[in-house]
Design a protein around this motif. Structure first.
Motif, PDB file in Angstrom:
ATOM      1  N   LEU A   1       0.830  -1.210   0.000  1.00  0.00           N
ATOM      2  CA  LEU A   1       0.000   0.000   0.000  1.00  0.00           C
ATOM      3  C   LEU A   1       0.863   1.259   0.000  1.00  0.00           C
ATOM      4  CD1 LEU A   1      -2.881  -1.028   2.441  1.00  0.00           C
ATOM      5  CD2 LEU A   1      -2.802  -1.159  -0.052  1.00  0.00           C
TER       6      LEU A   1
ATOM      7  N   ALA B   1      -6.385   7.018   2.745  1.00  0.00           N
ATOM      8  CA  ALA B   1      -6.897   5.714   3.164  1.00  0.00           C
ATOM      9  C   ALA B   1      -5.831   4.622   3.024  1.00  0.00           C
ATOM     10  CB  ALA B   1      -8.128   5.351   2.332  1.00  0.00           C
TER      11      ALA B   1
ATOM     12  N   VAL C   1      -4.149   2.551   6.156  1.00  0.00           N
ATOM     13  CA  VAL C   1      -4.221   1.097   6.342  1.00  0.00           C
ATOM     14  C   VAL C   1      -2.813   0.518   6.489  1.00  0.00           C
ATOM     15  CG1 VAL C   1      -4.887  -1.085   5.268  1.00  0.00           C
ATOM     16  CG2 VAL C   1      -6.427   0.879   5.153  1.00  0.00           C
TER      17      VAL C   1
ATOM     18  N   LEU D   1      -1.664   1.140   9.979  1.00  0.00           N
ATOM     19  CA  LEU D   1      -2.335   0.231  10.915  1.00  0.00           C
ATOM     20  C   LEU D   1      -1.694  -1.147  10.877  1.00  0.00           C
ATOM     21  CD1 LEU D   1      -4.617  -0.398  12.903  1.00  0.00           C
ATOM     22  CD2 LEU D   1      -6.095  -0.873  10.926  1.00  0.00           C
ATOM     23  N   ALA D   2      -1.367  -1.634   9.682  1.00  0.00           N
ATOM     24  CA  ALA D   2      -0.721  -2.950   9.563  1.00  0.00           C
ATOM     25  C   ALA D   2       0.631  -2.954  10.281  1.00  0.00           C
ATOM     26  CB  ALA D   2      -0.542  -3.306   8.088  1.00  0.00           C
TER      27      ALA D   2
END
Length: 409
Positions: free
Chosen positions: A237, A389, A393, A396-397
């Motif tokens: 990402l 976004a 993410v 967060l990972a």
């Protein structure tokens, strides 16, 4: 059958600052010529061929996709034959690919050259360089990796203005020919003479543990698989965001109302911010676990985009965005080398980096073209929201990974 080079157990005497400086020079030249120059030259390539911009960026995307497929194989070859041999071969092939790109006369030859360029890049850029340092230092390569990325952070800072200046005097084909010859003359002697001759015993052969934690404290079994997935998600990402921004940052900033001159100014702030982040990590991050550095760097990226989106076109907020984004990029380059080393160990390190690159290959490859279409069709706000976004993410990972590593440690 060739025997893998596992014989050199003692570190190469050049494995100190000389090796770091040599790799630093070749990484600046490599990223500048093979990657960052494209952002400046893409409009001229498009104009030269007379096709839509999508075809130009499509070639870049297809090359990244092919490079992603090639990364695991490149990592295994480096593990088997050593970085001296493979990076020397790689820089010759990269120079030939740059020259082939300069001679492209149509869609097929352009796409073939871009694919070749990105495939051979896997043998000479950061993953290969990190493996060289790991082969030289074993599990103690963290500080060397930090020093290397500190030098490598100057690639965009040097090559964006250099390529722009050259473009005022020559066309894109001549510039790629200059870079092809310059990269070969600079990188080949450094790779051939100064890189480790073989592998340390630490990097020789990956272990096959079955317990939750392998010998030496490295993850194994289900814990290893979970960590791999979280890292692959985060890297993929973030890879989309960085790949998109490497081509479209100036357009994005201008879309928020800044002049071309201001957009270039803010874009130029990213490089020094990367270097600053890496310098801070090198000086003060020795006792901070790499997984902690990972989630902190991950959190800075969406924070930067939020500042840009809600800054209302204010120059101060755009400057803060450039700083936060640059520091995040700078730290994430270190994280890419140090976190796998911390969690999985030096055994089979090159192949591991290749495997971590592979899951997000389509995402990263599609980013420049997808983001261009997104900005045109969905608009600026929606495109910026996607960046927030995706980077959120990823952060967060990395946070989940850090918490799991702390618990299991």
């Amino acid at each position: 059958m060739t025997t893998p080079v596992h014989s050199q157990a003692s570190p190469d005497p050049i494995a100190g600052i000389g090796l770091i400086l040599a790799l630093g020079v070749t990484q600046v030249a490599g990223y500048g010529a093979l990657y960052y120059a494209f952002a400046v030259l893409a409009p001229e390539i498009t104009k030269s061929f007379g096709w839509a911009p999508e075809w130009t960026y499509g070639g870049f995307a297809l090359g990244l996709l092919a490079g992603g497929f090639a990364a695991p194989l490149a990592g295994r070859l480096i593990d088997i034959y050593g970085t001296r041999r493979m990076m020397s071969i790689g820089c010759v092939l990269a120079s030939l690919s740059l020259f082939a790109l300069s001679k492209a006369e149509g869609l097929i030859s352009y796409y073939a050259a871009m694919i070749a360029l990105e495939v051979v890049s896997t043998l000479v850029l950061y993953d290969a360089a990190f493996t060289a340092l790991t082969q030289a230092h074993g599990a103690n390569a963290r500080r060397a990796i930090s020093k290397l990325t500190l030098i490598g952070g100057f690639a965009s800072t040097l090559f964006w203005p250099l390529t722009t200046a050259l473009l005022a005097e020559a066309d894109w084909r001549a510039i790629y020919q200059i870079y092809a010859m310059g990269y070969l003359l600079l990188a080949l002697p450094l790779h051939a003479l100064l890189l480790p001759r073989g592998l340390s015993m630490h990097a020789a052969k990956p272990s096959r543990p079955t317990d939750a934690t392998a010998a030496g404290g490295y993850l194994a079994g289900a814990s290893r698989r979970r960590a791999f997935v979280l890292l692959a998600v985060a890297f993929s990402l973030q890879g989309f965001v960085v790949s998109a921004m490497s081509v479209h940052m100036l357009a994005l900033l201008q879309g928020f109302g800044f002049s071309a001159a201001l957009a270039v100014t803010f874009g130029a702030m990213v490089g020094p911010s990367q270097v600053t982040g890496r310098l801070i990590e090198m000086l003060f991050g020795t006792n901070v676990p790499p997984v902690t550095t990972a989630w902190v760097s991950g959190a800075l990226m969406p924070l930067g985009f939020v500042l840009l989106v809600f800054g209302g076109g204010t120059a101060a907020f755009a400057g803060l965005f450039a700083i936060a984004y640059g520091v995040s990029m700078g730290l994430s380059s270190i994280v890419r080398g140090t976190v796998p080393l911390q969690l999985f160990g030096p055994a089979g390190y090159g192949a591991m980096l290749g495997k971590l690159s592979a899951p997000g290959l389509a995402i990263r490859a599609a980013a420049p073209l997808a983001f261009a279409v997104m900005m045109e069709r969905a608009g600026l706000s929606a495109s910026a929201a996607v960046l927030v976004a995706l980077s959120g993410v990823a952060a967060l990972a990395l946070l989940l990974l850090a918490r799991a590593a702390t618990t299991e440690g």
